[in-house]
Design a protein around this motif. Structure first.
Motif, PDB file in Angstrom:
ATOM      1  N   MET A 161       0.815  -1.184   0.000  1.00 38.49           N
ATOM      2  CA  MET A 161       0.000   0.000   0.000  1.00 38.49           C
ATOM      3  C   MET A 161       0.863   1.254   0.000  1.00 38.49           C
ATOM      4  O   MET A 161       0.566   2.192  -0.727  1.00 38.49           O
ATOM      5  N   ASP A 162       1.924   1.274   0.786  1.00 33.74           N
ATOM      6  CA  ASP A 162       2.775   2.468   0.831  1.00 33.74           C
ATOM      7  C   ASP A 162       3.331   2.804  -0.542  1.00 33.74           C
ATOM      8  O   ASP A 162       3.353   3.958  -0.945  1.00 33.74           O
ATOM      9  N   ARG A 163       3.797   1.764  -1.264  1.00 29.57           N
ATOM     10  CA  ARG A 163       4.359   2.021  -2.596  1.00 29.57           C
ATOM     11  C   ARG A 163       3.296   2.609  -3.515  1.00 29.57           C
ATOM     12  O   ARG A 163       3.580   3.495  -4.319  1.00 29.57           O
ATOM     13  N   ASP A 164       2.051   2.135  -3.403  1.00 31.38           N
ATOM     14  CA  ASP A 164       0.963   2.700  -4.204  1.00 31.38           C
ATOM     15  C   ASP A 164       0.749   4.169  -3.865  1.00 31.38           C
ATOM     16  O   ASP A 164       0.564   4.999  -4.760  1.00 31.38           O
ATOM     17  N   ILE A 165       0.769   4.500  -2.595  1.00 28.99           N
ATOM     18  CA  ILE A 165       0.594   5.890  -2.172  1.00 28.99           C
ATOM     19  C   ILE A 165       1.749   6.742  -2.689  1.00 28.99           C
ATOM     20  O   ILE A 165       1.527   7.817  -3.263  1.00 28.99           O
ATOM     21  N   LEU A 166       2.956   6.270  -2.524  1.00 28.25           N
ATOM     22  CA  LEU A 166       4.125   7.032  -2.965  1.00 28.25           C
ATOM     23  C   LEU A 166       4.148   7.217  -4.475  1.00 28.25           C
ATOM     24  O   LEU A 166       4.584   8.262  -4.970  1.00 28.25           O
ATOM     25  N   ASP A 167       3.655   6.227  -5.214  1.00 34.86           N
ATOM     26  CA  ASP A 167       3.668   6.283  -6.674  1.00 34.86           C
ATOM     27  C   ASP A 167       2.398   6.884  -7.264  1.00 34.86           C
ATOM     28  O   ASP A 167       2.173   6.792  -8.462  1.00 34.86           O
ATOM     29  N   HIS A 168       1.563   7.479  -6.424  1.00 34.77           N
ATOM     30  CA  HIS A 168       0.368   8.203  -6.875  1.00 34.77           C
ATOM     31  C   HIS A 168      -0.690   7.262  -7.457  1.00 34.77           C
ATOM     32  O   HIS A 168      -1.449   7.629  -8.348  1.00 34.77           O
ATOM     33  N   ARG A 169      -0.725   6.035  -6.957  1.00 36.18           N
ATOM     34  CA  ARG A 169      -1.741   5.070  -7.378  1.00 36.18           C
ATOM     35  C   ARG A 169      -2.818   5.015  -6.288  1.00 36.18           C
ATOM     36  O   ARG A 169      -2.929   4.041  -5.533  1.00 36.18           O
ATOM     37  N   ILE A 170      -3.576   6.055  -6.210  1.00 37.14           N
ATOM     38  CA  ILE A 170      -4.544   6.265  -5.135  1.00 37.14           C
ATOM     39  C   ILE A 170      -5.610   5.171  -5.091  1.00 37.14           C
ATOM     40  O   ILE A 170      -5.884   4.613  -4.031  1.00 37.14           O
ATOM     41  N   LEU A 171      -6.213   4.876  -6.229  1.00 39.65           N
ATOM     42  CA  LEU A 171      -7.287   3.886  -6.238  1.00 39.65           C
ATOM     43  C   LEU A 171      -6.783   2.495  -5.864  1.00 39.65           C
ATOM     44  O   LEU A 171      -7.474   1.752  -5.167  1.00 39.65           O
ATOM     45  N   PHE A 172      -5.584   2.135  -6.314  1.00 42.14           N
ATOM     46  CA  PHE A 172      -5.011   0.853  -5.925  1.00 42.14           C
ATOM     47  C   PHE A 172      -4.786   0.801  -4.420  1.00 42.14           C
ATOM     48  O   PHE A 172      -5.072  -0.208  -3.776  1.00 42.14           O
ATOM     49  N   ALA A 173      -4.271   1.879  -3.850  1.00 44.06           N
ATOM     50  CA  ALA A 173      -4.028   1.925  -2.410  1.00 44.06           C
ATOM     51  C   ALA A 173      -5.333   1.777  -1.631  1.00 44.06           C
ATOM     52  O   ALA A 173      -5.403   1.024  -0.656  1.00 44.06           O
ATOM     53  N   ALA A 217     -11.809   3.452   4.270  1.00 40.95           N
ATOM     54  CA  ALA A 217     -10.553   3.273   3.542  1.00 40.95           C
ATOM     55  C   ALA A 217      -9.939   4.619   3.172  1.00 40.95           C
ATOM     56  O   ALA A 217      -8.720   4.796   3.256  1.00 40.95           O
ATOM     57  N   ILE A 218     -10.762   5.568   2.775  1.00 45.26           N
ATOM     58  CA  ILE A 218     -10.252   6.904   2.444  1.00 45.26           C
ATOM     59  C   ILE A 218      -9.662   7.556   3.690  1.00 45.26           C
ATOM     60  O   ILE A 218      -8.596   8.181   3.621  1.00 45.26           O
ATOM     61  N   ASP A 219     -10.321   7.395   4.825  1.00 40.06           N
ATOM     62  CA  ASP A 219      -9.790   7.950   6.076  1.00 40.06           C
ATOM     63  C   ASP A 219      -8.426   7.350   6.405  1.00 40.06           C
ATOM     64  O   ASP A 219      -7.494   8.064   6.781  1.00 40.06           O
ATOM     65  N   VAL A 220      -8.300   6.028   6.256  1.00 39.10           N
ATOM     66  CA  VAL A 220      -7.025   5.357   6.509  1.00 39.10           C
ATOM     67  C   VAL A 220      -5.979   5.850   5.516  1.00 39.10           C
ATOM     68  O   VAL A 220      -4.835   6.135   5.893  1.00 39.10           O
ATOM     69  N   PHE A 221      -6.372   5.967   4.260  1.00 42.44           N
ATOM     70  CA  PHE A 221      -5.464   6.456   3.223  1.00 42.44           C
ATOM     71  C   PHE A 221      -4.919   7.834   3.571  1.00 42.44           C
ATOM     72  O   PHE A 221      -3.719   8.081   3.482  1.00 42.44           O
ATOM     73  N   VAL A 222      -5.796   8.744   3.952  1.00 39.44           N
ATOM     74  CA  VAL A 222      -5.388  10.117   4.253  1.00 39.44           C
ATOM     75  C   VAL A 222      -4.388  10.141   5.410  1.00 39.44           C
ATOM     76  O   VAL A 222      -3.370  10.841   5.340  1.00 39.44           O
ATOM     77  N   VAL A 223      -4.647   9.370   6.446  1.00 37.56           N
ATOM     78  CA  VAL A 223      -3.725   9.320   7.584  1.00 37.56           C
ATOM     79  C   VAL A 223      -2.361   8.798   7.136  1.00 37.56           C
ATOM     80  O   VAL A 223      -1.322   9.382   7.458  1.00 37.56           O
ATOM     81  N   ARG A 224      -2.364   7.714   6.368  1.00 38.28           N
ATOM     82  CA  ARG A 224      -1.090   7.137   5.927  1.00 38.28           C
ATOM     83  C   ARG A 224      -0.374   8.064   4.957  1.00 38.28           C
ATOM     84  O   ARG A 224       0.847   8.218   5.016  1.00 38.28           O
ATOM     85  N   TYR A 225      -1.122   8.708   4.068  1.00 39.17           N
ATOM     86  CA  TYR A 225      -0.534   9.678   3.139  1.00 39.17           C
ATOM     87  C   TYR A 225       0.189  10.774   3.921  1.00 39.17           C
ATOM     88  O   TYR A 225       1.331  11.122   3.614  1.00 39.17           O
ATOM     89  N   VAL A 268     -10.404  12.484  -1.759  1.00 42.41           N
ATOM     90  CA  VAL A 268      -9.073  12.051  -2.169  1.00 42.41           C
ATOM     91  C   VAL A 268      -8.366  13.153  -2.928  1.00 42.41           C
ATOM     92  O   VAL A 268      -7.195  13.426  -2.698  1.00 42.41           O
ATOM     93  N   CYS A 269      -9.064  13.840  -3.808  1.00 35.90           N
ATOM     94  CA  CYS A 269      -8.438  14.844  -4.663  1.00 35.90           C
ATOM     95  C   CYS A 269      -8.021  16.100  -3.911  1.00 35.90           C
ATOM     96  O   CYS A 269      -7.093  16.778  -4.304  1.00 35.90           O
ATOM     97  N   LYS A 270      -8.688  16.407  -2.854  1.00 33.10           N
ATOM     98  CA  LYS A 270      -8.419  17.658  -2.153  1.00 33.10           C
ATOM     99  C   LYS A 270      -7.806  17.439  -0.785  1.00 33.10           C
ATOM    100  O   LYS A 270      -7.970  18.243   0.122  1.00 33.10           O
ATOM    101  N   MET A 271      -7.056  16.346  -0.608  1.00 33.66           N
ATOM    102  CA  MET A 271      -6.474  16.038   0.696  1.00 33.66           C
ATOM    103  C   MET A 271      -5.582  17.167   1.208  1.00 33.66           C
ATOM    104  O   MET A 271      -5.515  17.411   2.385  1.00 33.66           O
ATOM    105  N   GLU A 272      -4.902  17.823   0.317  1.00 35.53           N
ATOM    106  CA  GLU A 272      -3.963  18.848   0.727  1.00 35.53           C
ATOM    107  C   GLU A 272      -4.637  20.131   1.197  1.00 35.53           C
ATOM    108  O   GLU A 272      -4.033  20.933   1.874  1.00 35.53           O
ATOM    109  N   GLY A 273      -5.855  20.359   0.822  1.00 35.00           N
ATOM    110  CA  GLY A 273      -6.492  21.642   1.111  1.00 35.00           C
ATOM    111  C   GLY A 273      -7.431  21.561   2.161  1.00 35.00           C
ATOM    112  O   GLY A 273      -8.070  21.535   2.930  1.00 35.00           O
TER     113      GLY A 273
END
Length: 76
Positions: free
Chosen positions: A1-13, A28-36, A71-76
């Motif tokens: 999962m980490d490699r997917d996040i690092l490589d910008h493969r959001i849906l796979f992660a 899953a999105i909540d978990v993704f955001v925390v790990r991201y 997912v698209c606006k995680m940074e903002g």
């Protein structure tokens, strides 16, 4: 999962998170955001795109829809 996040493969992660944790897409999105955020903090140089581009579609004319907003606006 980490490699997917690092490589910008959001849906796979997110799919891996859902399969591993047997959770809803929202969980899953909540978990993704925390790990991201952890990965962005701990190993920013391992990302294939910068934080400004992360979550953006690979084609410049496509914009995130409201259903993709979490997912698209995680940074903002």
């Amino acid at each position: 999962m980490d490699r997917d996040i690092l490589d910008h493969r959001i849906l796979f992660a997110i799919r891996v998170i859902r399969e591993t944790l047997s959770c809803t897409i929202h969980e899953a999105i909540d978990v993704f955001v925390v790990r991201y955020e952890e990965l962005r903090r701990d190993c920013p140089d391992d990302f294939t795109v910068g934080p400004e581009e992360y979550g953006q579609a690979s084609t410049p004319d496509r914009r995130c829809t409201s259903s993709e907003n979490a997912v698209c606006k995680m940074e903002g």
